[in-house]
Write a protein that holds these residues in place. Structure first.
Motif, PDB file in Angstrom:
ATOM      1  N   GLN A   1       0.816  -1.204   0.000  1.00  0.00           N
ATOM      2  CA  GLN A   1       0.000   0.000   0.000  1.00  0.00           C
ATOM      3  C   GLN A   1       0.854   1.261   0.000  1.00  0.00           C
ATOM      4  OE1 GLN A   1      -3.429   0.000   2.790  1.00  0.00           O
ATOM      5  NE2 GLN A   1      -2.570  -1.934   3.543  1.00  0.00           N
ATOM      6  N   THR A   2       0.412   2.302  -0.682  1.00  0.00           N
ATOM      7  CA  THR A   2       0.872   3.663  -0.433  1.00  0.00           C
ATOM      8  C   THR A   2      -0.350   4.465  -0.016  1.00  0.00           C
ATOM      9  OG1 THR A   2       0.537   4.341  -2.729  1.00  0.00           O
ATOM     10  CG2 THR A   2       2.726   3.549  -2.132  1.00  0.00           C
ATOM     11  N   TYR A   3      -0.243   5.204   1.079  1.00  0.00           N
ATOM     12  CA  TYR A   3      -1.377   5.960   1.588  1.00  0.00           C
ATOM     13  C   TYR A   3      -1.424   7.355   0.978  1.00  0.00           C
ATOM     14  CZ  TYR A   3      -1.677   2.332   5.176  1.00  0.00           C
ATOM     15  OH  TYR A   3      -1.801   1.141   5.831  1.00  0.00           O
ATOM     16  N   ASP A   4      -2.528   8.041   1.213  1.00  0.00           N
ATOM     17  CA  ASP A   4      -2.716   9.383   0.686  1.00  0.00           C
ATOM     18  C   ASP A   4      -1.597  10.305   1.142  1.00  0.00           C
ATOM     19  OD1 ASP A   4      -5.063   8.593  -0.465  1.00  0.00           O
ATOM     20  OD2 ASP A   4      -6.322   9.260   1.195  1.00  0.00           O
ATOM     21  N   GLY A   5      -1.103  11.104   0.220  1.00  0.00           N
ATOM     22  CA  GLY A   5      -0.098  12.103   0.548  1.00  0.00           C
ATOM     23  C   GLY A   5       1.317  11.691   0.217  1.00  0.00           C
ATOM     24  N   ALA A   6       1.599  10.384   0.091  1.00  0.00           N
ATOM     25  CA  ALA A   6       2.942   9.940  -0.294  1.00  0.00           C
ATOM     26  C   ALA A   6       3.209  10.337  -1.735  1.00  0.00           C
ATOM     27  CB  ALA A   6       3.071   8.437  -0.122  1.00  0.00           C
ATOM     28  N   THR A   7       4.396  10.819  -2.034  1.00  0.00           N
ATOM     29  CA  THR A   7       4.711  11.329  -3.363  1.00  0.00           C
ATOM     30  C   THR A   7       5.947  10.640  -3.922  1.00  0.00           C
ATOM     31  OG1 THR A   7       3.803  13.482  -2.756  1.00  0.00           O
ATOM     32  CG2 THR A   7       5.213  13.406  -4.701  1.00  0.00           C
ATOM     33  N   ASP A   8       5.898  10.281  -5.186  1.00  0.00           N
ATOM     34  CA  ASP A   8       7.049   9.691  -5.879  1.00  0.00           C
ATOM     35  C   ASP A   8       7.567   8.459  -5.155  1.00  0.00           C
ATOM     36  OD1 ASP A   8       6.923  11.820  -7.690  1.00  0.00           O
ATOM     37  OD2 ASP A   8       8.198  13.052  -6.414  1.00  0.00           O
ATOM     38  N   SER A   9       6.673   7.650  -4.633  1.00  0.00           N
ATOM     39  CA  SER A   9       7.057   6.463  -3.876  1.00  0.00           C
ATOM     40  C   SER A   9       7.019   5.227  -4.762  1.00  0.00           C
ATOM     41  CB  SER A   9       6.126   6.279  -2.674  1.00  0.00           C
ATOM     42  OG  SER A   9       6.237   7.381  -1.808  1.00  0.00           O
ATOM     43  N   PHE A  10       7.783   4.207  -4.387  1.00  0.00           N
ATOM     44  CA  PHE A  10       7.856   2.972  -5.172  1.00  0.00           C
ATOM     45  C   PHE A  10       7.923   1.772  -4.249  1.00  0.00           C
ATOM     46  CE2 PHE A  10      10.379  -0.439  -7.040  1.00  0.00           C
ATOM     47  CZ  PHE A  10       9.708  -0.657  -8.236  1.00  0.00           C
ATOM     48  N   ILE A  11       7.107   0.764  -4.502  1.00  0.00           N
ATOM     49  CA  ILE A  11       7.193  -0.524  -3.819  1.00  0.00           C
ATOM     50  C   ILE A  11       7.355  -1.596  -4.881  1.00  0.00           C
ATOM     51  CG2 ILE A  11       6.035  -2.217  -2.370  1.00  0.00           C
ATOM     52  CD1 ILE A  11       4.540   0.016  -1.012  1.00  0.00           C
ATOM     53  N   GLY A  12       8.424  -2.376  -4.791  1.00  0.00           N
ATOM     54  CA  GLY A  12       8.664  -3.447  -5.752  1.00  0.00           C
ATOM     55  C   GLY A  12       8.704  -4.788  -5.055  1.00  0.00           C
ATOM     56  N   GLY A  13       7.665  -5.610  -5.249  1.00  0.00           N
ATOM     57  CA  GLY A  13       7.634  -6.922  -4.628  1.00  0.00           C
ATOM     58  C   GLY A  13       7.378  -6.856  -3.140  1.00  0.00           C
ATOM     59  N   GLY A  14       7.666  -7.962  -2.467  1.00  0.00           N
ATOM     60  CA  GLY A  14       7.477  -7.997  -1.031  1.00  0.00           C
ATOM     61  C   GLY A  14       6.041  -8.266  -0.648  1.00  0.00           C
ATOM     62  N   ASN A  15       5.733  -8.122   0.641  1.00  0.00           N
ATOM     63  CA  ASN A  15       4.402  -8.424   1.154  1.00  0.00           C
ATOM     64  C   ASN A  15       4.109  -7.527   2.352  1.00  0.00           C
ATOM     65  OD1 ASN A  15       1.976 -10.032   1.258  1.00  0.00           O
ATOM     66  ND2 ASN A  15       2.823 -10.972   3.092  1.00  0.00           N
ATOM     67  N   ASN A  16       2.927  -6.910   2.364  1.00  0.00           N
ATOM     68  CA  ASN A  16       2.494  -6.059   3.477  1.00  0.00           C
ATOM     69  C   ASN A  16       3.419  -4.870   3.714  1.00  0.00           C
ATOM     70  OD1 ASN A  16       0.243  -7.731   4.142  1.00  0.00           O
ATOM     71  ND2 ASN A  16       1.641  -9.117   5.217  1.00  0.00           N
ATOM     72  N   ASN A  17       4.100  -4.384   2.663  1.00  0.00           N
ATOM     73  CA  ASN A  17       4.949  -3.209   2.788  1.00  0.00           C
ATOM     74  C   ASN A  17       4.101  -1.955   2.653  1.00  0.00           C
ATOM     75  OD1 ASN A  17       7.325  -4.794   2.908  1.00  0.00           O
ATOM     76  ND2 ASN A  17       7.202  -5.086   0.707  1.00  0.00           N
ATOM     77  N   VAL A  18       4.457  -0.889   3.356  1.00  0.00           N
ATOM     78  CA  VAL A  18       3.644   0.325   3.373  1.00  0.00           C
ATOM     79  C   VAL A  18       4.532   1.550   3.217  1.00  0.00           C
ATOM     80  CG1 VAL A  18       2.112   1.776   4.754  1.00  0.00           C
ATOM     81  CG2 VAL A  18       1.882  -0.708   4.851  1.00  0.00           C
ATOM     82  N   ILE A  19       4.162   2.469   2.336  1.00  0.00           N
ATOM     83  CA  ILE A  19       4.716   3.819   2.325  1.00  0.00           C
ATOM     84  C   ILE A  19       3.565   4.726   2.718  1.00  0.00           C
ATOM     85  CG2 ILE A  19       5.731   5.662   0.953  1.00  0.00           C
ATOM     86  CD1 ILE A  19       7.019   3.559  -0.786  1.00  0.00           C
ATOM     87  N   SER A  20       3.648   5.354   3.870  1.00  0.00           N
ATOM     88  CA  SER A  20       2.481   6.009   4.455  1.00  0.00           C
ATOM     89  C   SER A  20       2.381   7.475   4.064  1.00  0.00           C
ATOM     90  CB  SER A  20       2.518   5.862   5.973  1.00  0.00           C
ATOM     91  OG  SER A  20       1.325   6.331   6.542  1.00  0.00           O
ATOM     92  N   GLY A  21       1.254   8.080   4.364  1.00  0.00           N
ATOM     93  CA  GLY A  21       0.875   9.347   3.771  1.00  0.00           C
ATOM     94  C   GLY A  21       1.398  10.581   4.470  1.00  0.00           C
ATOM     95  N   GLY A  22       1.211  11.691   3.768  1.00  0.00           N
ATOM     96  CA  GLY A  22       1.503  13.002   4.318  1.00  0.00           C
ATOM     97  C   GLY A  22       2.979  13.333   4.308  1.00  0.00           C
ATOM     98  N   THR A  23       3.757  12.617   5.099  1.00  0.00           N
ATOM     99  CA  THR A  23       5.177  12.940   5.241  1.00  0.00           C
ATOM    100  C   THR A  23       6.080  12.078   4.370  1.00  0.00           C
ATOM    101  OG1 THR A  23       5.363  11.443   7.132  1.00  0.00           O
ATOM    102  CG2 THR A  23       4.849  13.742   7.599  1.00  0.00           C
ATOM    103  N   ALA A  24       5.565  11.024   3.758  1.00  0.00           N
ATOM    104  CA  ALA A  24       6.403  10.126   2.961  1.00  0.00           C
ATOM    105  C   ALA A  24       6.608  10.713   1.576  1.00  0.00           C
ATOM    106  CB  ALA A  24       5.764   8.751   2.862  1.00  0.00           C
ATOM    107  N   VAL A  25       7.822  11.142   1.264  1.00  0.00           N
ATOM    108  CA  VAL A  25       8.126  11.780  -0.012  1.00  0.00           C
ATOM    109  C   VAL A  25       9.349  11.116  -0.614  1.00  0.00           C
ATOM    110  CG1 VAL A  25       8.730  13.940  -1.151  1.00  0.00           C
ATOM    111  CG2 VAL A  25       7.189  13.963   0.810  1.00  0.00           C
ATOM    112  N   ASN A  26       9.277  10.751  -1.887  1.00  0.00           N
ATOM    113  CA  ASN A  26      10.420  10.188  -2.598  1.00  0.00           C
ATOM    114  C   ASN A  26      10.995   8.969  -1.894  1.00  0.00           C
ATOM    115  OD1 ASN A  26      10.292  12.393  -4.459  1.00  0.00           O
ATOM    116  ND2 ASN A  26      11.409  13.644  -2.985  1.00  0.00           N
ATOM    117  N   SER A  27      10.137   8.137  -1.311  1.00  0.00           N
ATOM    118  CA  SER A  27      10.564   6.966  -0.555  1.00  0.00           C
ATOM    119  C   SER A  27      10.468   5.708  -1.397  1.00  0.00           C
ATOM    120  CB  SER A  27       9.721   6.823   0.720  1.00  0.00           C
ATOM    121  OG  SER A  27       9.889   7.957   1.541  1.00  0.00           O
TER     122      SER A  27
END
Length: 373
Positions: free
Chosen positions: A70-96
């Motif tokens: 998942q990537t939550y609202d507010g995350a920008t320019d984020s990438f998740i490749g593979g894996g399981n149950n990984n999260v880039i969370s919203g608002g403060t997550a930038v370029n992660s």
């Protein structure tokens, strides 16, 4: 050639952005034209289709592959490749970025997790990285911290410019600045410390210290008296085994179970040194600048300054400005020819087969040796 081209056209179908820049079906393929990719909930975001463990791309400009990510609202320019149950969370997550791994989480700008499992970078973290390892955590507010490999390492906040490379169960706890752990097993740098280092070693620990070092060795500690105390400032342990410093500007160099320890928070003594030996102790109150070199179970009392113990066993220093030496051997180099002989200086002691010589302010004196007792 034409068959191959037709097969490629059958397998992939690309869909352009609409007038608002939103993505529809990105890629279709397979014999039945099954959708492989689809638009996420955020602007220009895409996610890989997984019917059993669906992905959710709610953030703008995000890309997700694998399953149940998942990537939550507010995350920008984020990438998740593979894996399981990984999260880039919203608002403060930038370029992660999360690449592979399991149960990894990013909540902070410019952070990265690459492979491994159960790693976490959380709030207000900036330019933080976790590469490999297991169950590593960087928590905020944190700035420019790194973890490479290792197992169960932790950088906690507030923390800045800290690093953990390798190691097992290493921990940097906040508020901490400019601290380092390189390799080793179970090293710790804990609260209120700044500019501290642990390089290699085994079970080393720095508590409440500022500008302190432990380099190699095993089970060495630089610690404060109690939780919240100022700790041991600018003290160092180089190698050795189970050495401990609880005192300012003091050093233990190798040896075993040597201790430099202050009696209370009010103790102001500093600049004490132990070189090698085993079970040696320098007690600190207001005393300064004493040294133990080698030996076994020697002690310098907390009222003694500017004194030295050279080797020996069970010697206790009780006087200032004194050198304690067991079984002194003098290698003679001067045999004066008269009281006025210019050789040597005041305080020189020498001997030959007939006399013991001592040079005083009035010249050389001598005492005949008695071989008949």
């Amino acid at each position: 050639m034409s068959d191959n081209v037709n097969n490629q056209k059958d397998f992939f179908q690309l869909v352009n952005l609409d007038a608002d820049g939103n993505i529809g079906v990105v890629m279709s393929g397979g014999t039945g034209g099954a959708t492989l990719w689809e638009a996420g909930g955020g602007t220009e975001s895409i996610k890989q289709i997984n019917t059993l463990s669906p992905n959710s791309a709610n953030a703008d400009y995000s890309v997700i592959t694998g399953s149940n990510n998942q990537t939550y609202d507010g995350a920008t320019d984020s990438f998740i490749g593979g894996g399981n149950n990984n999260v880039i969370s919203g608002g403060t997550a930038v370029n992660s970025t999360i690449i592979g791994g399991f149960n990894n989480s990013v909540v902070g700008p410019n952070s990265s997790i690459i492979s491994s499992s159960i790693n976490s970078i959380t709030s207000f973290g900036t330019n933080n990285n976790i590469f490999g390892g297991t169950e590593n955590t960087i928590e905020g507010p944190s700035t420019q911290n790194n973890m490479f490999g290792a197992d169960s390492c932790k950088i906690s906040g507030p923390a800045a410019f800290n690093n953990i490379f390798g190691a097992i169960n290493a921990e940097i706890d906040g508020p901490i600045s400019f601290s380092r752990i390189f390799g080793g097993v179970n090293p710790k740098i804990k609260t209120l410390g700044s500019g501290n280092y642990i390089i290699g070693g085994d079970n080393s620990e720095i508590d409440f210290g500022t500008g302190c070092y432990t380099i190699g060795g095993a089970n060495n500690e630089i610690v404060g008296n109690t939780a919240g105390s100022p700790g041991s400032t600018s003290s160092t342990i180089f190698g050795g085994y189970q050495n401990k410093v609880i005192g300012n500007d003091s050093i233990i160099i190798y040896g075993r179970e040597n201790t430099i320890i202050r009696g209370s928070l009010a103790s102001s003594g500093k600049r004490h040194t132990i070189f090698g030996g085993s079970g040696n102790t320098i007690n600190i109150d207001s005393n300064t600048d004493s040294i133990i070199i080698g030996g076994l179970s020697n002690t310098i009392n907390n009222t003694v300054s500017n004194s030295t113990i050279l080797g020996g066993n069970g010697i206790t220093a009780t006087q200032n400005d004194t050198v304690y030496v067991p079984n002194l051997v003098i290698n003679t180099s001067i045999t004066p020819t008269s009281t006025s002989d210019a050789a040597g200086e005041e305080g020189n002691v020498s001997y030959d087969a007939t006399y013991m010589y001592v040079k005083t302010s009035t010249g050389w004196g001598r005492v005949a040796l008695d071989y008949s007792f």
